[in-house]
Design a protein around this motif. Structure first.
Motif, PDB file in Angstrom:
ATOM      1  N   LEU A 182       0.839  -1.205   0.000  1.00 23.63           N
ATOM      2  CA  LEU A 182       0.000   0.000   0.000  1.00 23.63           C
ATOM      3  C   LEU A 182       0.875   1.256   0.000  1.00 23.63           C
ATOM      4  O   LEU A 182       0.641   2.188  -0.782  1.00 23.63           O
ATOM      5  CB  LEU A 182      -0.931   0.000   1.218  1.00 23.63           C
ATOM      6  CG  LEU A 182      -1.782   1.267   1.412  1.00 23.63           C
ATOM      7  CD1 LEU A 182      -2.755   1.461   0.246  1.00 23.63           C
ATOM      8  CD2 LEU A 182      -2.555   1.222   2.718  1.00 23.63           C
ATOM      9  N   LEU A 233       2.343   1.765  -3.403  1.00 24.32           N
ATOM     10  CA  LEU A 233       1.363   2.308  -4.361  1.00 24.32           C
ATOM     11  C   LEU A 233       1.139   3.799  -4.134  1.00 24.32           C
ATOM     12  O   LEU A 233       1.057   4.580  -5.088  1.00 24.32           O
ATOM     13  CB  LEU A 233       0.034   1.552  -4.231  1.00 24.32           C
ATOM     14  CG  LEU A 233       0.017   0.132  -4.792  1.00 24.32           C
ATOM     15  CD1 LEU A 233      -1.240  -0.612  -4.325  1.00 24.32           C
ATOM     16  CD2 LEU A 233       0.077   0.146  -6.321  1.00 24.32           C
ATOM     17  N   LEU A 234       1.045   4.190  -2.887  1.00 26.39           N
ATOM     18  CA  LEU A 234       0.809   5.606  -2.586  1.00 26.39           C
ATOM     19  C   LEU A 234       2.001   6.445  -3.024  1.00 26.39           C
ATOM     20  O   LEU A 234       1.856   7.582  -3.465  1.00 26.39           O
ATOM     21  CB  LEU A 234       0.548   5.809  -1.086  1.00 26.39           C
ATOM     22  CG  LEU A 234      -0.748   5.193  -0.556  1.00 26.39           C
ATOM     23  CD1 LEU A 234      -0.832   5.370   0.959  1.00 26.39           C
ATOM     24  CD2 LEU A 234      -1.965   5.819  -1.220  1.00 26.39           C
ATOM     25  N   GLU A 250       2.533   5.083  -7.456  1.00 30.38           N
ATOM     26  CA  GLU A 250       1.410   5.159  -8.391  1.00 30.38           C
ATOM     27  C   GLU A 250       0.602   6.449  -8.169  1.00 30.38           C
ATOM     28  O   GLU A 250       0.433   7.257  -9.065  1.00 30.38           O
ATOM     29  CB  GLU A 250       0.520   3.927  -8.215  1.00 30.38           C
ATOM     30  CG  GLU A 250      -0.555   3.787  -9.277  1.00 30.38           C
ATOM     31  CD  GLU A 250      -1.365   2.524  -9.059  1.00 30.38           C
ATOM     32  OE1 GLU A 250      -1.050   1.500  -9.679  1.00 30.38           O
ATOM     33  OE2 GLU A 250      -2.322   2.559  -8.238  1.00 30.38           O
TER      34      GLU A 250
END
Lengths: 322, 247
Positions: B236, B239-240, B243
């Protein structure tokens, strides 16, 4: 003609939102082909005033009288109106902050200028002057035209961003012609939580709801917020229960915020809550109920136990920082 | 002492917001109307102050700007305990228009309460404009109000903290969450009594509007939520960071 921006300070330091406002004002003035100035009220050192030039606002009017620190609504509105006349402003920009929201309507009446509050980004059109604002607490937007020669707007935080654009500074002393008697707001005490990230100013907000079960379980929420340099928020039931202060309540009847990143731990995401946070750029939800409405508003989600996920997230953030 | 509480008539907070076909007007079909939540808290606090021991408050008035269909909202305010209501009989066109209409009925009050914003147009403007039109002081983000032997003590929120202020009357207090704990719910007796309380209808003044809404937009539909497994906190964060680029 010019654009004037009221840059708020606290204890002589500009708030982050003031640099966003300066960036916005500089860009708007360039698009309109007019000059830009800032008004600063209260004691602020020249070196601090000069920082506005880093964001495109060189000309700064500074009224350094300490009485402005009482945030007296009438006096500040009078001073900003005087500055607007001094620079022949056609647009006056304030922050959508506690103070900005208090001053802008008074200024609007003083200048006979239409007001739109909570403006999102640059105008959608300069002629007629039309801006986009949030309505129905985040459930919609309204493109709103201001018909008057002078316009007053408050900018929604994080809706434009801070943009560096160095120009030459030019600081002027400014006297709005007020005397001590014009300040009738008497402060008896101030309870300022120092070292805390201001919720409205925060890029990242860590928020938690009823899923945390009790106020004594907030330790990891606070730890994560500290690690990320984030502001703290909570859902309505949490502030109603008295687990956290009302100042942290975000949602339709609390604060409306728009950070870049919003973490929702154990918040189901009732429509009233989403109203207060839906303009966040990225929403991350952690909830044990896979059908919780928060996942419809979220960009990233974890279905799971907040008490298991939190320690792992804290570790992962620590690793990513090292 | 006379208190005036400004009352906004707004859609229930659970309303699904819809517009007409060309997106120029709010579709009020099937909408339930309520007292603006912040105004309701303001009214609750005003009633508590009036009921307090040694209170010098003679009366609490409520006022709104709206057509006859908004009277239900004013009657509710009377049912929870306001003494009298005033309705300026016109559509609330923009904040300056509304504040100007209220200015004609708001003279002579010692303390005026306004909610910090309305949950429909989120203008956060009418209270401040009214104070300026009346030429009286205002305090915003008020989260507490006490009257101690005739002296007004106000708590207001500032960014990252709070302050206690001593203020003179007349004053317009722009109130937010915290001013009162729970809004009052009208009891049957209150509803019966409200029917016989005075509700004055005032004709509007001629006032120009300064702003107008051209079109409404609904928020862009959200892409589906990207799910991460419970034991993948590191993923997570990646991704933060990589992305979404928000960390």
């Amino acid at each position: 003609m010019s654009v004037l921006v009221y840059t708020e300070n606290w204890d002589g330091k500009f708030k982050k939102v003031s640099f966003e406002l300066a960036s916005y004002a500089a860009k708007l003035a360039a698009e309109m082909g007019v000059s830009v100035s800032a008004i600063s009220l209260g004691p602020v050192e020249d070196s601090e005033l000069a920082k506005l030039a880093d964001y495109g606002v060189g000309r700064v009017l500074s009224a350094s009288c300490k009485d402005y620190n009482s945030l007296d609504n009438q006096a500040i509105a009078t001073a900003v109106a005087a500055a607007a006349k001094h620079v022949n402003a056609s647009v006056v920009i304030l922050a959508q902050s506690n103070l900005g929201k208090a001053i802008a309507p008074r200024l609007s009446v003083k200048l006979k200028a239409g007001l739109v509050s909570g403006v999102q980004g640059l105008p959608v059109s300069l002629s007629p002057f039309t801006v986009k604002k949030m309505v129905f607490t985040g459930k919609a937007f309204a493109n709103t035209t201001i018909h008057t020669a002078i316009k007053v707007i408050t900018l929604a935080p994080n809706s434009f961003g801070v943009i560096e654009n160095k120009v030459q500074e030019a600081i002027e002393k400014f006297d709005a012609g007020l005397t001590e008697a014009d300040f009738t707001t008497k402060i008896e005490s101030t309870n300022k939580v120092t070292g805390k990230v201001l919720l409205n100013d925060a890029d990242i907000v860590v928020s938690a709801g009823r899923g945390m079960k009790a106020s004594e379980n907030w330790g990891p929420i606070e730890e994560l917020a500290t690690l990320l340099g984030a502001g703290l928020a909570c859902s309505r039931p949490v502030s109603d229960e008295g687990w956290r202060s009302h100042g942290e309540h975000v949602g339709q009847t609390g604060k409306i915020i728009s950070p870049n990143l919003y973490f929702a731990f154990g918040i189901s995401g009732a429509i009233q809550h989403l109203g207060g946070v839906s303009s966040s750029k990225c929403i991350v939800a952690i909830n044990k109920d896979k059908d919780a409405p928060i996942f419809e508003a979220a960009d990233y989600g974890i279905v799971g136990d907040v008490f298991k996920v939190l320690p792992q997230l804290i570790e992962a953030v620590k690793e990513s920082k090292s | 002492m006379k208190i005036l509480v400004l009352i906004g008539n707004v859609p229930d907070t659970t309303t699904k917001v819809k517009f007409n076909a060309d997106k120029t007007a709010f579709d009020t079909n099937g909408v339930q109307w309520i007292i603006n939540p912040w105004d309701e808290l303001a009214l609750t606090r005003a009633l508590e102050l009036k009921e307090a021991a040694g209170s010098t408050i003679e009366s609490i008035f409520v006022a709104n700007v709206g057509r006859s269909e908004t009277e239900g909202t004013l009657r509710k305010a009377l049912a929870v305990g306001a003494d009298e209501a005033i309705r300026v009989d016109t559509d609330p066109k923009d904040a300056f228009y509304v504040a100007s209409q209220l200015a004609q009925v708001a003279k002579g009050f010692d303390l005026i309460f306004a909610g910090i914003e309305a949950s429909d147009y989120n203008g956060a403007a009418v209270g401040g404009m009214l104070a300026e039109l009346l030429g009286i002081q205002s305090v915003s983000a008020v989260s507490g109000i006490q009257i101690e032997s005739g002296n007004l003590k106000i708590s207001r929120e500032i960014d990252g903290g709070s302050q206690t202020l001593a203020m003179n009357l007349p004053l317009l207090a722009i109130v937010q969450k915290g001013i009162a704990k729970e809004p009052r719910i009208p009891a049957m007796r209150g509803i019966m009594m409200a029917r016989s309380k005075k509700l004055t209808v005032v004709a509007p003044m001629e006032v120009e509007t300064l702003t107008s809404i051209v079109t409404f937009e609904s928020p862009a539909p959200k892409a589906a939520c990207k799910m991460v497994a419970e034991d993948q906190a590191r993923e997570l964060i990646r991704l933060l960071h990589e992305e979404a680029k928000v960390l």
